[in-house]
Structures are given as C-alpha cells and as structure tokens.
Design an enzyme around this catalytic site. Structure first.
Site, PDB file in Angstrom:
ATOM      1  N   HIS A 267       0.861  -1.195   0.000  1.00  9.41           N
ATOM      2  CA  HIS A 267       0.000   0.000   0.000  1.00  9.41           C
ATOM      3  C   HIS A 267       0.898   1.246   0.000  1.00  9.41           C
ATOM      4  O   HIS A 267       1.735   1.418   0.889  1.00  9.41           O
ATOM      5  CB  HIS A 267      -0.866  -0.071   1.254  1.00  9.41           C
ATOM      6  N   GLU A 319      -4.232  -0.669  -3.457  1.00 16.21           N
ATOM      7  CA  GLU A 319      -3.879   0.751  -3.435  1.00 16.21           C
ATOM      8  C   GLU A 319      -2.367   0.944  -3.398  1.00 16.21           C
ATOM      9  O   GLU A 319      -1.842   1.736  -2.604  1.00 16.21           O
ATOM     10  CB  GLU A 319      -4.505   1.453  -2.224  1.00 16.21           C
ATOM     11  N   CYS A 403      -9.884  10.142   2.638  1.00 15.80           N
ATOM     12  CA  CYS A 403      -8.525  10.448   3.097  1.00 15.80           C
ATOM     13  C   CYS A 403      -7.858  11.562   2.297  1.00 15.80           C
ATOM     14  O   CYS A 403      -7.087  12.361   2.847  1.00 15.80           O
ATOM     15  CB  CYS A 403      -7.666   9.192   3.029  1.00 15.80           C
TER      16      CYS A 403
HETATM   17  O1  FUB Z   1      -6.795   3.555   5.197  1.00 14.13           O
HETATM   18  C1  FUB Z   1      -6.658   4.935   5.430  1.00 14.13           C
HETATM   19  C2  FUB Z   1      -6.509   5.640   4.118  1.00 14.13           C
HETATM   20  O2  FUB Z   1      -7.642   5.368   3.313  1.00 14.13           O
HETATM   21  C3  FUB Z   1      -5.340   5.174   3.285  1.00 14.13           C
HETATM   22  O3  FUB Z   1      -4.176   5.864   3.521  1.00 14.13           O
HETATM   23  C4  FUB Z   1      -5.841   5.382   1.916  1.00 14.13           C
HETATM   24  O4  FUB Z   1      -5.109   4.671   0.947  1.00 14.13           O
HETATM   25  C5  FUB Z   1      -7.269   4.928   2.027  1.00 14.13           C
HETATM   26  O5  FUB Z   1      -7.351   3.552   1.964  1.00 14.13           O
HETATM   27 ZN    ZN Z   2      -6.178   9.298   0.008  1.00 14.97          ZN
END
Ligand code: FUB
Ligand code: ZN
Length: 642
Positions: A267, A319, A403
């Site tokens: 991620h 992601e 986010c």
């Molecule tokens: O999980 C918290 C935030 O939401 C992450 O940093 C983003 O990628 C999104 O998944």
């Molecule tokens: Zn984001």
C-alpha cells in the site's frame, strides 16, 4: 554511498516565519483556506463529529462512516492549525477550539481515544492492528496536536495527544504483559518523532523506534491476526491480504524487517508514511543503516516505480505498488495521498542530506500528482490520478473514504514550510521558487528574505536580503534539472558561479538590500520513458519546468487525444493564456491525427486500407494539474510519436 550528514541536519524554516505572496500559489492557497477548509468542515458534521458527540454523551453503537473516520477531524484540525500559524482568523480559531473540546470529551480516562471501538466494540480494542487503524488515527491526532501547539502555543490538543501516546506506550512493548505489535497503517511513527520534539520526551522517540524495528519480524502480531480472524475486532478482517492463504505482509511493508527491504512494496500511502517516519527517526538517531535502507528504497521508487507526475502505486486492489516499470496510465491508481506522502518523505530526505535530488522529486509530485488532486475551485477532489482517461474519470465533492481531500488541505496550508531551510551552520537553502517573505535567524541576527518570481511560468527568481547589519552566510538556491542555462546576478551584476549538485551557492557577507537573481530557461522537453515501461513505449510526454502536460479533448478540433501522433521534431510554441484554467502557459504544436470518417460502423479494418488516413491537427497541451476542470472529455499525458 551514504550522504547522511549527522553534523548538518537541516531544519525547515518554520511555517509561522514564512508568508507566501506568489502569483501561482496565492489563489490556490486562498481557495484552500476559504473554500476547501470550509467544505471539509461541512463534511465532518454528519459522521465524524457526530461519532465524537456520541462518545462524549456516553452513548453506545451508532458509529457512522469509515472505521478511521476520526482521522478526518484530526486532519482538519491540522490544516486549520497551519492556517492559524500564518493568519489571524478568530472565527476559525473558535471553531478549532470547539472541535478540540469535543475530541477531548471523547477521550477515555485512561487516555484511549477511538470512536469506532468505543461506540461499537469496546472489548475489542487493539485486537485488529492490521486493518482497524487505531494507531493510524492516533498518529493523525498527534500530528494535529503538534501543529496546533506550534501555531497557537496552546496545549489543549497536545494534552489529549500526549495522554493517548502515554496510553499507547503503556500498552505496547516487548515485556511479557505488553502487546507486541505494530500498526497495519503507519503514520504514528513520524508523529511520535514530532511529539518527542515538542515535548522533549525521549520515550516517544523510543516508541517510534519500537514501531519501526518490530515491523516485519517473524511470527509477528500482524501475522497472528491474519491466522485468527475470529479473535479480532472490527469490520475488516485482517486476513483479506493473505496471498493464497499464506502470510505475506507486504501490503503493510511487514514482509521483512525494514532494514532488509530493497523495493517499495504494498500500500503506497502506508509505505510513504513509514519511510517518512523512518527518516524522522534517523534525523534524531543518525542511524546509518536505516538511512541506507531509505536510499535503496528511494532509488527503487524513483527509478522504477514512479509516474512522470510523481504519482505512485499503480494498482487499485491494494492501493499500491506492484513490480518495477508497471506504470499503466488509464488505470493508474496513483492515489493523491500517496503523492502527498512522497512529498513528506522527500522533504525529510532532503533535511537529512541537503541534497537537491529529493526536492526534484518533491517538486514533481507537488506540481503534478498532488496539485491535480483538487479542482481549481477547491471543492472537488481526485482520489485516483490516472494519466489517461476515456472521459469518465472526474473529481468528486467528497468520498466515503475521504482520506485525500483533507490531506491536500493540510499540505497546502503548510506549503510555506517547504520553501526554505537552514543548516546547523545557518546556511540558507531556497528550495522552491515561491514568492513571499521568510524571517530567519542567522547567527543570532534577524534576516528577512523576500523572494519574487513568476515560476512556474517565468524564467527567473530574485531573492533580496534585509538585515540590520551585515551578515555572513551561504545562500544555496536550488536549480532544478528542468531549469537550464542558469546564471546568477548579484545586485544586478553577473556573478561567476555555476550550479553544483543542484544548487548555486553565494557565500558572502550580505548587506541590507543585497539581492540575488537567478535567470534560467524553461525549455519544453519531450520526455521518454524507460523502454521497460510497456505503457509508454514509443510515446512522449510534454514537460516544461516542473509541470507535466496533458492533452484534453476539449482543446482539440474534432479529434480525440488517442488520434494524435506527435512529431518529436516539430516546433512547440508556448503561449501565456490568462483566460484559461486560472492562467497557464499552454504548449502548442501541430500533430498528425488519424481520421475517423471511413470507420463508420466498423471496429476493425485492414491496416493497409487505413494508410494515409490522417491529417494535421493543432494540439494545445495544458498542465496536467488543471485537467478535468472544463468540459468533460478524454485526456492523455503520454502521446505516441509519428
Ligand atoms: O486507510 C486509510 C486511508 O484510506 C489510506 O491511507 C488510503 O489509501 C485509504 O485507503
Ligand atoms: Zn487518500
């Protein structure tokens, strides 16, 4: 080769000492302050603040939103605090105080603070570190508290944050009674380092070190959780990232200890926050081995896994990162938060080394991957930032998982802190060409720098020094790789100094009113990608200065971006267009365009038949950051050549 300078850690000139007055950034920052922050606050009420209210009022159940919804309030508080650091805004201050009061009222007596678990599963606290983000939210709380304390000198939020940090310090560790685990989503590491800086408390640094060092060890708590989903709380099972039923851990950079890692994995926001935290830690500890790891990871990312826009993380499923050279365009995930995380990381890498290459990446990400994340009017946002679109990808007013918008808001509100830096020996670094003033202390003497520039459109920047009495210092002005033929004038007269390692350095005794002007050219570059990037083979992208350009359908006459073939030898004109996208320089050229008239009702034809079916087409390319602000349509960054 290590370039970690233990003796010369650089500090950013603090936000409160920098005021921005810049033709490019003024509108964006004002929009951020006046519109985005307000828009963001409006979004908090119905879910995020309501959760805090329910906890304050002793209710149970009824949690709304994502399990890390609390972080939205903290990011808003952080952004608003940065605004308060530079603007006197009593109304905003009152609102900030109100939100802080609410957050404080939702804190448990023992310091714990998380509205999801308190409302929904009070007995399952700390059972699902992998997916449920208690430590991630704590990190955002701490970052907000530090920002608020630095902006206002007040402790109201800092007290909440330190109580929670103390509780976390009690819960986690390697003693028998401790919970031995790390956050599935990093962020708390960098926050704890900042907390240790404002409180001067070693134990927060030790806790950050613990979270960094325990990640990726064998038989870890995260691994255990994936094997015991029935014993974990929360609404996201920790086993969703098992690879064929096997523990892998790379989603959360937990596949091996950080010191053994050589490629950026998993991620991408998590990765950026982790590396930022590690860099912050190294700044305090001078740990060469950890620094070398960061160098290796940075090299992997910037030479094999980063889009030309500075975006990172092509894959939407997790992601994040995949393999070297996977830089697909139309389906690029390239989350706005990840580009922002890269800004955070590169800023810290610069401060460890004083090396301009980190700012080259930071500037690329800032002016492209990040800036595209918000509409010109400040009310719509991209979560994903593809480099090509069939016309269906648009910014949105808000997201279920929100986010990105508050992340943009906090970065823009703190932009001033990225412009200048000072070394331990008080050398001054000008790292971004952004107009405005900065108040510095050079060897005990107050100095004001005033920068004037029309960057990224214009081809110079001037820095004037105001000082009560002459002051000796070396002024390092960064010369990004896209600024060619840089020459320097001192008080208008040519100075014989060449850029070296990305900086021109003027080392002298400065008198009041002395000024340095850097003149350079911003040629249009046709960028090619490494041959191993399949998606960019035989394609070029336009770049001028830090700005990557794209072609939008709305600027083409009866053609789509996919019809175009660029002539690399063709002339490209630059045009200043104040009427377009709040004022831009466009790049204009003539390309070959396939024609569609003989295709009526057909999807495939013999290639031979299509020979010669092309025409000249005028192409107007606009900065990538500005796309999708006008009539909707197709868009492309990488264009095939003739
Ligand atoms: O999980 C918290 C935030 O939401 C992450 O940093 C983003 O990628 C999104 O998944
Ligand atoms: Zn984001």
């Amino acid at each position: 080769m290590t370039s970690l300078r233990k003796d010369r850690r650089l500090d950013a000139v603090p936000l409160a000492d920098v005021s921005i007055d810049d033709s490019f950034w003024n509108d964006r920052l004002e929009t951020n302050r006046e519109i985005t922050l307000e828009h963001q606050y409006d979004q908090l009420g119905d879910r995020c603040l309501r959760n805090f209210e329910r906890v304050r009022d002793g209710k149970t159940g009824g949690f709304r939103g994502m399990w890390f919804e609390d972080s939205d309030a903290y990011k808003w508080l952080e952004a608003a605090s940065y605004v308060l650091a530079t603007h006197d805004d009593p109304e905003l201050k009152a609102r900030v105080d109100e939100v802080i009061e609410l957050v404080a009222a939702a804190q448990d007596e023992n310091g714990y603070l998380n509205t999801y678990f308190t409302l929904e599963e009070p007995d399952a606290r700390w059972t699902n570190l992998y997916m449920m983000h208690e430590l991630y939210c704590a990190g955002h709380l701490i970052e907000a508290a530090v920002a608020h304390h630095r902006a206002t000198g007040e402790d109201s939020l800092l007290e909440v944050a330190t109580r929670f940090a103390d509780h976390i310090d009690d819960v986690f560790g390697t003693d028998e009674d401790d919970l031995d685990g790390v956050p599935g989503h990093e962020g708390i590491e960098l926050a704890l380092v900042e907390l240790s800086r404002v409180t001067d408390e070693q134990r927060y640094l030790d806790l950050a070190q613990y979270f960094v060092d325990r990640r990726g060890r064998e038989h870890s708590r995260l691994q255990w959780e994936t094997a015991h989903p029935d014993e974990t709380g929360g609404d996201v099972p920790p086993d969703i990232f098992l690879e064929d039923g096997e523990w892998d851990g790379s989603y959360a950079q937990a596949h091996e200890p950080i010191r053994a890692q050589e490629t950026v994995e998993g991620h991408s926001v998590r990765a950026m926050y982790l590396y930022s935290g590690v860099a912050s830690l190294v700044a305090e500890t001078g740990d060469d081995e950890l620094y070398e790891t960061l160098e290796t990871l940075w090299t992997n990312m910037t030479t094999k896994r980063m889009y030309v826009t500075g975006g990172i993380g092509p894959e939407s499923a997790h992601e994040g990162f995949t393999v070297d050279y996977d830089l697909r365009n139309r389906t690029a995930y390239a989350e706005t938060c990840a580009a922002i995380g890269s800004v955070f990381w590169n800023h810290r890498m610069f401060r460890l080394t004083g090396e301009s290459r980190f700012y080259d990446v930071l500037e690329r990400s800032l002016y492209n991957g990040v800036l595209a994340g918000v509409s010109l009017d400040g009310t719509e946002f991209f979560y994903e930032n593809p480099l090509e679109s069939l016309g269906h990808h648009h910014r949105k007013g808000w997201f279920e998982c929100a986010c990105c918008p508050p992340n943009v808001a906090r970065l823009f509100a703190s932009l001033g802190a990225y412009v200048y830096a000072q070394s331990a020996s008080d050398d001054i670094y000008v790292n971004l060409y952004v107009g405005g003033e900065a108040d510095l202390d050079v060897d005990g003497q107050s100095v004001t720098l005033t920068q004037e520039t029309d960057y990224p459109w214009g081809e110079s920047t001037s820095i004037e020094m105001e000082t009560e009495s002459p002051v000796e210092t070396a002024l390092h002005v960064r010369v990004p790789p896209w600024c060619e033929n840089a020459t320097v004038r001192l008080n208008g007269d040519a100075l014989d100094v060449e850029p070296e390692d990305g900086y021109v350095v003027v080392d002298r005794t400065w008198a009041d009113g002395d000024s340095v002007t850097l003149d350079f050219s911003l040629p249009v570059t046709l960028v090619a990608a490494h041959p191993d990037v399949p998606d960019d083979a035989d394609r070029v992208a336009f770049q001028r200065g830090p700005l990557v350009y794209c072609v939008e359908e709305t600027d083409l006459d009866d053609a789509a971006p996919s019809h175009l073939r660029i002539d690399p030898a063709g002339d490209v004109e630059t045009n200043r267009r104040d009427d377009l996208l709040d004022g831009v320089v466009t790049l204009e050229t003539v390309a070959r365009a396939s024609t569609t008239e003989n295709w009526e009702g057909q999807l495939y034809r013999s290639y031979d038949e299509t020979a010669g079916e092309s025409r000249e087409a005028a192409v107007v390319a606009v900065p990538y950051y500005g796309w999708d602000n006008r009539e909707q349509g197709r868009m492309r960054v990488w264009l095939p050549t003739v």
